[in-house]
Design a protein around this motif. Structure first.
Motif, PDB file in Angstrom:
ATOM      1  N   ARG A 148      -3.689   8.050  11.660  1.00 20.60           N
ATOM      2  CA  ARG A 148      -2.685   8.433  12.656  1.00 20.60           C
ATOM      3  C   ARG A 148      -3.430   8.924  13.880  1.00 20.60           C
ATOM      4  O   ARG A 148      -4.121   9.932  13.840  1.00 20.60           O
ATOM      5  CB  ARG A 148      -1.794   9.548  12.101  1.00 20.60           C
ATOM      6  N   SER A 156      -6.050   8.549   6.210  1.00 19.55           N
ATOM      7  CA  SER A 156      -5.688   8.336   4.808  1.00 19.55           C
ATOM      8  C   SER A 156      -6.953   8.268   3.976  1.00 19.55           C
ATOM      9  O   SER A 156      -8.069   8.221   4.505  1.00 19.55           O
ATOM     10  CB  SER A 156      -4.907   7.030   4.664  1.00 19.55           C
ATOM     11  N   GLY A 178       9.640  10.277   6.887  1.00 17.26           N
ATOM     12  CA  GLY A 178       8.854  11.504   6.786  1.00 17.26           C
ATOM     13  C   GLY A 178       9.744  12.715   6.686  1.00 17.26           C
ATOM     14  O   GLY A 178      10.857  12.653   6.142  1.00 17.26           O
ATOM     15  N   SER A 179       9.271  13.831   7.234  1.00 14.34           N
ATOM     16  CA  SER A 179      10.066  15.049   7.157  1.00 14.34           C
ATOM     17  C   SER A 179       9.612  16.010   8.254  1.00 14.34           C
ATOM     18  O   SER A 179       8.505  15.897   8.788  1.00 14.34           O
ATOM     19  CB  SER A 179       9.907  15.707   5.786  1.00 14.34           C
ATOM     20  N   THR A 182       7.378  15.577  11.589  1.00 18.38           N
ATOM     21  CA  THR A 182       6.904  14.185  11.501  1.00 18.38           C
ATOM     22  C   THR A 182       7.914  13.402  10.665  1.00 18.38           C
ATOM     23  O   THR A 182       7.690  13.124   9.486  1.00 18.38           O
ATOM     24  CB  THR A 182       5.510  14.118  10.859  1.00 18.38           C
ATOM     25  N   ASP A 184       8.938  10.375  10.585  1.00 22.36           N
ATOM     26  CA  ASP A 184       8.742   8.965  10.243  1.00 22.36           C
ATOM     27  C   ASP A 184       7.491   8.810   9.365  1.00 22.36           C
ATOM     28  O   ASP A 184       6.712   9.748   9.202  1.00 22.36           O
ATOM     29  CB  ASP A 184       8.621   8.142  11.521  1.00 22.36           C
ATOM     30  N   ARG A 185       7.292   7.606   8.873  1.00 23.10           N
ATOM     31  CA  ARG A 185       6.193   7.409   7.918  1.00 23.10           C
ATOM     32  C   ARG A 185       5.595   6.017   8.103  1.00 23.10           C
ATOM     33  O   ARG A 185       6.306   5.059   8.429  1.00 23.10           O
ATOM     34  CB  ARG A 185       6.716   7.545   6.483  1.00 23.10           C
ATOM     35  N   ASP A 187       3.289   3.455   5.789  1.00 16.10           N
ATOM     36  CA  ASP A 187       2.640   3.131   4.515  1.00 16.10           C
ATOM     37  C   ASP A 187       1.593   2.047   4.751  1.00 16.10           C
ATOM     38  O   ASP A 187       1.791   1.164   5.591  1.00 16.10           O
ATOM     39  CB  ASP A 187       3.658   2.612   3.493  1.00 16.10           C
ATOM     40  N   SER A 204      -0.010   6.883   2.581  1.00 18.48           N
ATOM     41  CA  SER A 204       1.062   7.061   3.564  1.00 18.48           C
ATOM     42  C   SER A 204       0.682   8.198   4.493  1.00 18.48           C
ATOM     43  O   SER A 204       0.057   9.173   4.061  1.00 18.48           O
ATOM     44  CB  SER A 204       2.389   7.397   2.866  1.00 18.48           C
ATOM     45  N   MET A 206       2.501  10.644   7.670  1.00 15.96           N
ATOM     46  CA  MET A 206       3.710  10.999   8.391  1.00 15.96           C
ATOM     47  C   MET A 206       3.409  11.015   9.891  1.00 15.96           C
ATOM     48  O   MET A 206       2.290  11.328  10.316  1.00 15.96           O
ATOM     49  CB  MET A 206       4.214  12.370   7.937  1.00 15.96           C
ATOM     50  N   ASP A 208       5.533  11.281  14.043  1.00 15.10           N
ATOM     51  CA  ASP A 208       6.746  11.480  14.836  1.00 15.10           C
ATOM     52  C   ASP A 208       6.873  10.319  15.809  1.00 15.10           C
ATOM     53  O   ASP A 208       6.256  10.311  16.874  1.00 15.10           O
ATOM     54  CB  ASP A 208       6.668  12.817  15.591  1.00 15.10           C
TER      55      ASP A 208
END
Lengths: 348, 348
Positions: A148, A156, A178-179, A182, A184-185, A187, A204, A206, A208
Motif C-alpha cells: 500500500r 504484505s 476494510g474497516s 481504511t 476498502d481492501r 487482496d 490483504s 486495508m 482508504d
C-alpha cells in the motif's frame, strides 16, 4: 491399494468461468526497444506509454500455466525494467478512471535479487509520491509482495519466487472490504488457479479509497524484472482468460488425469507424496533416475612443449561439474616432426 | 606400456574411501568428560576443540526408532551442551578439506523450553554456513534450519524431551541460480530416501569443513551419532527387523511406509503400472539409462563392486594409422545411491 476412479467429471471444470473483454489490457505487441510512445488512446487506455527513461520491450513474451495445466492467454512481447544502462527506468500509461470493484492481473518474472524497487504501481492523477496508491513489487530481494503506497506505507507478507520463473499476480480491489479509517481492501493472489475465482488470498491490505488512473512499470538502478499481460477488469474471469488443457491435472499433483487413470490412482486426490517418494526411491519399483549416473569426462590430450625433444602430453579426468580430479600424462620420447594425439575410449 | 603416473594410486584409494560414511562420531567416551581433546570416531582431523566452554559427554546414549520400527545403529554415549557458560565445541573433517554433495545425520534432543540458542552448525574456516538449532528468539520445541548461525526456517517439528533424527542433504549447485541447497528431514523413515523436506535453505558455496555443537549460556541440547556420508543410506545405517513384505506385493513393509502405502494391502498392480510408465515419474528402466551415453559409455555397477573404464592415448603421423601410445585404466567406486558411471570424451 489405490482405486481407479471415473475421470469424466474432471474434464468439465476447464471453462466454468465466463469472461468478458477486460476494461483495459496490454500484451505489449510492440517492436523491441523503448516503450515510450507505444499504444495509444482506446480500449480503456487514455494515452500511449510515457517516460523519459522508459522500460524496454523485449521478446519473447511471458507465459503462465496454473497447477492444473490451464494456460493463460498471452500474446505479444514483454517488458524489461532494465534497459542495459544501469539507470532507473520508469514508464507509465494513463487508463480510464477506476474507483470500483476491480480485478487486475499481471505476469512478473524476477530476474535478480535486489533491495531497490522493481515492480508495477498504480497511481491517481500523476506519478508523484503523494499520489501513489498500491503496487506489486519486489520484497527487498527476488520475492514479491503487495504494497500500500498510501501513507502509512504497508507491505504484505512476501511470496517466494524463483529467479527466471514467471508469477501471475492478481489483485482484487474490494470496496468496503476494510474497516474504520481504511474502509476498502486489496487482496492479492499469486499463481491462482485460472478456472475458478480464488478464495483465500495470499495477503490483504486495508486502504482508504481504491481509485487509480494510471499504471507505472519501473526498475530502480537498472534492476531487471520482466512484466507482461497487464489486464484490468470487472471480474476475475475478465483478467484471467485461459485455455483448458486437453488432459488436465485436476488434483495438481504433477500427473495428468489420464496418467492417474493408467496408474489406477484417483485423479482428484493428490498423490504428491507418493510421486515424490517414488522419484526419490526408484529402486523400490525396479527403475532408475538419471541422477543415479556419476559423470566423468576425459579432456585432452594437452601438449606442453619445453623444447624440440621435450614434449609432455596430459589428459584430465573431470567430474560432471567440470572440476578436474586427476591429470595423467607422460613425456613423449623422441617425438617425430609431425605427430598427432587423440583419445580413444576403450571401454565397451 | 608406460607406467601411469603416481596420481593413479592416490585416486583409487580416495575413491574407495568414499564408498560409505565420510565421518562418524558416536561419542564413545567416558560420561561427564569434557569433549575437548577427545578424538574418537572416524574421518576427523585431530580432536575436538573449544571456543568458549567445552561440551561434555552425557551419561546415556541416544536411540532412534522410525515409525515403521527400523532402529538406527548407535554406539557409545552422547554429548550435551550443558555448562556454566556458553559451550562451543568444534571438530574438523579429515584434512580440513571442505565437502559438498553430502548427507549429514545426528540425533537431537532438546529437554525443555528456553530463550537460548542450542544447535549444531557447519563451518568453513571461521565462517558459519548453516545451522540446525533451537534459536534464542523462539521458545518452542521446533527445530529450525538457518543460513549462517541464524535460526532461519522452522521445520514445525520437534518435541521437548524427544530424541529426533535430523538428516540434512547438502547438494552443490541445485539451488536457484546454481546456489547450493540444504534440505532438512526430521525423523525420516530409514527404509528409503526421504523426498519431502521439512525445511530448506539456499546459499552460495556451502562447502563445510568443520562442525560446531553449542549451547548459549550452557543451555542444554543433547546430540549423538553424528554422521557425514555420500548417501542417505550412508548416514542412516539401521536394523529393519527382518524387512517383511506382509502383503507379498514385492515391496517390503518399510518400503511401503516410505512410499506412503498400506503394507497390508497389495500394491502389485500399482508397481506394475509404474514400471509400465516410468516416464510419468521421470524415471527409466536400465536400458533407458544405458541409452543416455552422451556419446561416451555408461557402465552399470554390480553390487558394490567398483567400475573400471579404460582409455587410450593414440598417436599418428599421418592421421590414418593410430597406434596406441599409452593405455590407462581407472577404478571408480560409486556412492551407494549411484548406479551408473558415464564416461565421455570432452576433447576440444
Amino acid at each position: 491399494m489405490r482405486t481407479p476412479t471415473i475421470l469424466l467429471a474432471g474434464f468439465a471444470f476447464g471453462a466454468s468461468l465466463v469472461s468478458a473483454a477486460p476494461l483495459a489490457q496490454d500484451s505489449f505487441s510492440y517492436p523491441a526497444g523503448d516503450l515510450t510512445g507505444q499504444g495509444g488512446a482506446g480500449d480503456g487506455w487514455i494515452a500511449a506509454w510515457d517516460g523519459a527513461n522508459p522500460v524496454i520491450v523485449r521478446t519473447p513474451g511471458l507465459s503462465f500455466a496454473d497447477a492444473f495445466g490451464n494456460i493463460l492467454t498471452t500474446t505479444g512481447s514483454a517488458l524489461n525494467t532494465a534497459d542495459g544502462t544501469g539507470t532507473t527506468t520508469i514508464s507509465s500509461r494513463e487508463v480510464t478512471d477506476r474507483d470500483a470493484e476491480t480485478w487486475i492481473s499481471v505476469l512478473i518474472q524476477p530476474q535478480t535479487t535486489s533491495s531497490d524497487f522493481i515492480g508495477v504501481s498504480f497511481y491517481q492523477n500523476d506519478l508523484t509520491q503523494a499520489n501513489a496508491r498500491f503496487a506489486i513489487e519486489n520484497a527487498g530481494g527476488k520475492d514479491l509482495r503487495l504494497t500500500r503506497r498510501v501513507v502509512p506505507v504497508l507491505n504484505s507478507a512476501a511470496f517466494g519466487t524463483t529467479v527466471g520463473t514467471t508469477v501471475l499476480a492478481v489483485l482484487h480491489l474490494v470496496p468496503d472490504g476494510g474497516s474504520g479509517l481504511t474502509p476498502d481492501r486489496i487482496d492479492v493472489f499469486f499463481n491462482p488457479a485460472l478456472d475458478v475465482e480464488p478464495g483465500a488470498p495470499h495477503a490483504s491490505l486495508m486502504i482508504d479509497g481504491l481509485q487509480f488512473d494510471r499504471v507505472r512499470v519501473a526498475g530502480a538502478a537498472g534492476n531487471s524484472v520482466l512484466v507482461d499481460e497487464i489486464r484490468i477488469g470487472a471480474t476475475y474471469a475478465d483478467v484471467t482468460p485461459f485455455t483448458a488443457p486437453t488432459d488436465p491435472d485436476s488434483d495438481a499433483d504433477g500427473l495428468t488425469n489420464s496418467q492417474e487413470a493408467a496408474l489406477g490412482l484417483d485423479p482428484f486426490v493428490s498423490d504428491a507424496v507418493l510421486i515424490a517418494a517414488v522419484k526419490a526411491n526408484p529402486k523400490f519399483v525396479g527403475l532408475y533416475s538419471s541422477n543415479q549416473i556419476v559423470d566423468r569426462g576425459l579432456r585432452g590430450p594437452f601438449l606442453r612443449v619445453f623444447g624440440a625433444d621435450s614434449i609432455d602430453y596430459s589428459v584430465d579426468i573431470a567430474k560432471g561439474s567440470g572440476t578436474v580430479i586427476e591429470s595423467v600424462g607422460n613425456p613423449l620420447d623422441s617425438p617425430p616432426s609431425r605427430n598427432f594425439l587423440r583419445l580413444y575410449l576403450d571401454t565397451p | 606400456m608406460k607406467k601411469p603416473t603416481s596420481i593413479l594410486a592416490c585416486f583409487v584409494l580416495a575413491a574407495a574411501a568414499h564408498a560409505a560414511e565420510l565421518a562418524y562420531e558416536p561419542f564413545a567416551y567416558d560420561a561427564a568428560a569434557a569433549l575437548t581433546d577427545l578424538e574418537g570416531g572416524s574421518g576427523w582431523d585431530f580432536a575436538w576443540t573449544q571456543d568458549g566452554a567445552s561440551c561434555v559427554v552425557a551419561a546415556d546414549a541416544m536411540t532412534y526408532t522410525d515409525l515403521s520400527g527400523s532402529v538406527l545403529n548407535v554406539s557409545g554415549l552422547a554429548v550435551q551442551t550443558t555448562g556454566a557458560a556458553t559451550t562451543r565445541s568444534f571438530r574438523t573433517l579429515a584434512g580440513g578439506i571442505p565437502v559438498n554433495d553430502v548427507w549429514i545425520s545426528f540425533l537431537y534432543r532438546l529437554p525443555a523450553t528456553n530463550n537460548k540458542f542450542e544447535g549444531v552448525s557447519f563451518y568453513r574456516g571461521g565462517t558459519a554456513l548453516f545451522t540446525v538449532s533451537s534459536p534464542s528468539v523462539d521458545a518452542s520445541s521446533n527445530i529450525f534450519l538457518g543460513i549462517g548461525s541464524s535460526g532461519g526456517t522452522s521445520s514445525h517439528k520437534g518435541s521437548f524431551g524427544t530424541t529426533h533424527l535430523v538428516v540434512l542433504h547438502l547438494s552443490e549447485g541445485t539451488g536457484t541460480g546454481g546456489t547450493d541447497k540444504v534440505e532438512a528431514y526430521i525423523d525420516p523413515l530409514l527404509g528409503g530416501n526421504p523426498s519431502l523436506p521439512d525445511a530448506s535453505l539456499q546459499g552460495n558455496n556451502l562447502d563445510f569443513s568443520s562442525v560446531r555443537i553449542a549451547g548459549q549460556d550452557g543451555a542444554t541440547l543433547f546430540v549423538d551419532e553424528l554422521r557425514i556420508g555420500e548417501s542417505f543410506a550412508d548416514v542412516t545405517p539401521h536394523a529393519s527387523g527382518g524387512n517383511p513384505d506382509s502383503d507379498g506385493d514385492g515391496l517390503s513393509d518399510a518400503e511401503e511406509a516410505v512410499l506412503g502405502l498400506d503394507p497390508q494391502t497389495s500394491n502389485a498392480a500399482l508397481v506394475a503400472a509404474i514400471q509400465a510408465h516410468p516416464e510419468y515419474f521421470d524415471l527409466h528402466d536400465a536400458a533407458g539409462i544405458l541409452a543416455q551415453d552422451g556419446g561416451g559409455v555408461i557402465l552399470q555397477k554390480t553390487g558394490n563392486d567398483p567400475l573400471s573404464f579404460t582409455f587410450e592415448v593414440q598417436q599418428s603421423t599421418d592421421l590414418i594409422a593410430w597406434p596406441v601410445l599409452e593405455t590407462f585404466t581407472r577404478l571408480i567406486t560409486l556412492p551407494s545411491d549411484k548406479e551408473f558411471l558415464r564416461v565421455t570424451l570432452d576433447t576440444p
